[in-house]
Enzyme design. Structure first.
Site, PDB file in Angstrom:
ATOM      1  N   LYS A   1      -7.264  -5.162   5.345  1.00  0.00           N
ATOM      2  CA  LYS A   1      -8.404  -4.895   6.233  1.00  0.00           C
ATOM      3  C   LYS A   1      -9.117  -6.184   6.645  1.00  0.00           C
ATOM      4  O   LYS A   1      -9.733  -6.244   7.706  1.00  0.00           O
ATOM      5  CB  LYS A   1      -9.363  -3.917   5.578  1.00  0.00           C
TER       6      LYS A   1
HETATM    7  C1  LIG Z   1      -6.966   0.988   3.871  1.00  0.00           C
HETATM    8  C2  LIG Z   1      -5.699   0.778   3.121  1.00  0.00           C
HETATM    9  C3  LIG Z   1      -4.508   1.471   3.453  1.00  0.00           C
HETATM   10  C4  LIG Z   1      -4.463   2.529   4.534  1.00  0.00           C
HETATM   11  O1  LIG Z   1      -4.574   1.992   5.820  1.00  0.00           O
HETATM   12  P1  LIG Z   1      -4.912   2.939   7.058  1.00  0.00           P
HETATM   13  O2  LIG Z   1      -5.174   2.023   8.187  1.00  0.00           O
HETATM   14  O3  LIG Z   1      -6.146   3.699   6.652  1.00  0.00           O
HETATM   15  O4  LIG Z   1      -3.751   3.832   7.276  1.00  0.00           O
HETATM   16  C5  LIG Z   1      -3.351   1.151   2.755  1.00  0.00           C
HETATM   17  N1  LIG Z   1      -3.344   0.251   1.752  1.00  0.00           N
HETATM   18  C6  LIG Z   1      -4.469  -0.410   1.396  1.00  0.00           C
HETATM   19  C7  LIG Z   1      -4.397  -1.383   0.276  1.00  0.00           C
HETATM   20  C8  LIG Z   1      -5.674  -0.182   2.066  1.00  0.00           C
HETATM   21  O5  LIG Z   1      -6.779  -0.859   1.689  1.00  0.00           O
END
Ligand SMILES: *Cc1c(COP(=O)(O)O)cnc(C)c1O
Length: 467
Positions: free
Chosen positions: A112
């Site tokens: 993110k």
């Molecule tokens: C947020 C997250 C996901 C999921 O991603 P999306 O965009 O919500 O599908 C997968 N793995 C990790 C480690 C995350 O922090």
């Protein structure tokens, strides 16, 4: 470029307004009214560029002048300068034609950061030029809070308030939120559960007087700018592995559908993407959709891949809008049906069409621990539980073995040391630049699960405007 709502009943907006608005007023999500076209010569020209330079080229048509080119270039350079790997998003070869793209070299060790770090700067830039301030509020069960805090820290036009359930996040997660020494960052431990935190945030957005007085805003994953910034690493991976002359597939551990949607957006914009493989845990609503064409709610169960413990994948609505050929009324009806009945389906022809690009696989916790062990034995890699699900889904839904498969590693294994230790017997350490996390001073406020108390705190602590 203009953006339109997936529910067809909001004014079309330019990028900067979409950035600040988040959700459209009709409850829909903003999508570009048409896709840019990255042609073969443009992709070839990107192959030799570094990550921030590719970011500028990919993002420029989406921003379309709402942020001037020179500022965008500076923001991109600043954003990725302090990431923990010189390649920013390094590709590691794991097998004959299988690659791991490490997306955990940002400040909070999860993918993110790659979008949020840039989006925080974009907020600040647009607000400063308008002479405005906003108050970012959010609730977290652990991981997204720290990414939002790191994205907003020290930005002059923002205050950020993150609510987390007291005593119910891990020590690493709490410390990632509470050891950030920045005056505009406020971590609030609520005496309640994650649902209480979320309800408090919703109630604050529902209180029009409070919302407008403090210009409440969010940086959650439905914000188009986050999806846009995630398109970049799909392009980086593909041009490194032979695009435009060779197509590439991706495997993506999926929760809110934001990450994999960015891969789809890259394909819509001309990137040769063969297949998008979705990995889910037991919260498998997306897996079942791609099996049957029916989107049917089930209860959320906690798993060892908590960032994917989601029942309603909000970003799916953006794909749906495309499946319904841009018919916002049809999307509105579908979503209303879903809300009312807890299940709704698409017809077979649309499902067949979606399956030409997407495949999905599901793994429960025991299977996830098993594939973490297998990955370690076969490749020497310690994968966190989320990344392991992506890797396992890639194996199950491989498709053409000659097409390179890129598995997105969405978190550093040290974020999930218990699961990694259980699966492999190895205990991953925090990277050197975070090694002192447990010595840093913590700063947070404990508040009761009470809307008035939280609002009074925000009132008093906000740095700029407000009432
Ligand atoms: C947020 C997250 C996901 C999921 O991603 P999306 O965009 O919500 O599908 C997968 N793995 C990790 C480690 C995350 O922090």
């Amino acid at each position: 470029m203009k953006y339109v709502s997936t529910r067809g009943n909001s004014p079309a907006l330019a990028f900067d307004d979409v950035l600040l608005a988040g959700l459209a007023v009709d409850g829909g999500l903003y999508v570009p009214s048409q896709w840019p076209e990255f042609g073969p010569s443009e992709l070839r020209a990107m192959a030799g560029l570094d990550y921030p330079e590719i970011a500028c080229r990919v993002i420029r048509p989406f921003v379309d002048g709402a942020i001037p080119d020179d500022r965008l270039a500076r923001m991109a350079a600043d954003t990725y300068r302090d990431f923990g790997h010189p390649a920013i998003a390094p590709l590691k070869q794991l097998g004959a034609n299988t690659w791991l793209m490490e997306l955990f070299h940002g400040p909070t060790l999860a993918f993110k950061d790659y979008a949020l770090q840039l989006v925080g700067r974009m907020f600040d830039d647009v607000l400063a030029r308008r002479g405005e301030r906003v108050t970012i509020v959010g609730a977290t069960s652990g991981d997204t809070g720290s990414a939002a805090i790191e994205a907003c820290r020290d930005r002059a036009s923002l205050d950020v308030f993150i609510l987390f359930p007291e005593g119910r996040v891990s020590d690493v997660q709490r410390r990632q939120m509470t050891t950030v020494a920045a005056d505009n960052v406020h971590a609030i431990a609520v005496q309640g559960t994650f649902d209480d935190c979320q309800d408090l945030v919703k109630a604050m957005f529902g209180d029009a007087v409070f919302r407008d007085a403090h210009r409440l805003s969010a940086v959650n994953s439905i914000n188009w700018a986050r999806v846009m910034a995630q398109i970049v690493y799909y392009v980086v991976a593909a041009v490194r592995l032979g695009a435009p002359d060779r197509a590439v597939s991706f495997a993506v551990p999926t929760g809110n559908f934001g990450n994999v949607l960015a891969g789809w957006a890259a394909w819509k914009s001309g990137l040769p993407v063969d297949r998008l493989v979705i990995g889910t845990n037991r919260n498998d609503i997306l897996f079942r959709f791609f099996e049957t064409g029916e989107m049917a709610l089930a209860g959320v169960e906690p798993t060892i891949s908590p960032s994917m413990d989601i029942q309603i994948s909000s970003n799916f609505e953006r794909l749906l809008f495309d499946m319904f050929d841009g018919d916002g009324d049809a999307v509105s009806r579908w979503m209303a049906d879903f809300r009312e009945h807890g299940s709704v389906a698409v017809d077979d022809s649309r499902l067949v069409e979606a399956r030409r690009k997407f495949a999905a696989a599901r793994f429960d916790d025991a299977e996830t621990l098993g594939v973490m062990k297998e990955a370690f034995d076969q490749t020497g890699e310690l994968l966190d539980p989320h990344s392991a699900i992506g890797w396992a889904a890639a194996r199950r839904c491989r498709g053409n073995p000659e097409t390179p498969m890129v598995c997105l590693a969405t978190a550093h294994p040290a974020k999930f040391p218990e699961a990694v230790g259980t699966a492999t017997g190895e205990r991953p350490g925090l990277p050197a630049r975070m090694a002192d996390l447990f010595e840093r001073e913590e700063r947070f406020t404990v508040l009761p699960n009470d809307l008035g108390a939280v609002q009074r705190f925000i009132e008093a602590a906000s740095g700029g405007a407000g009432s």
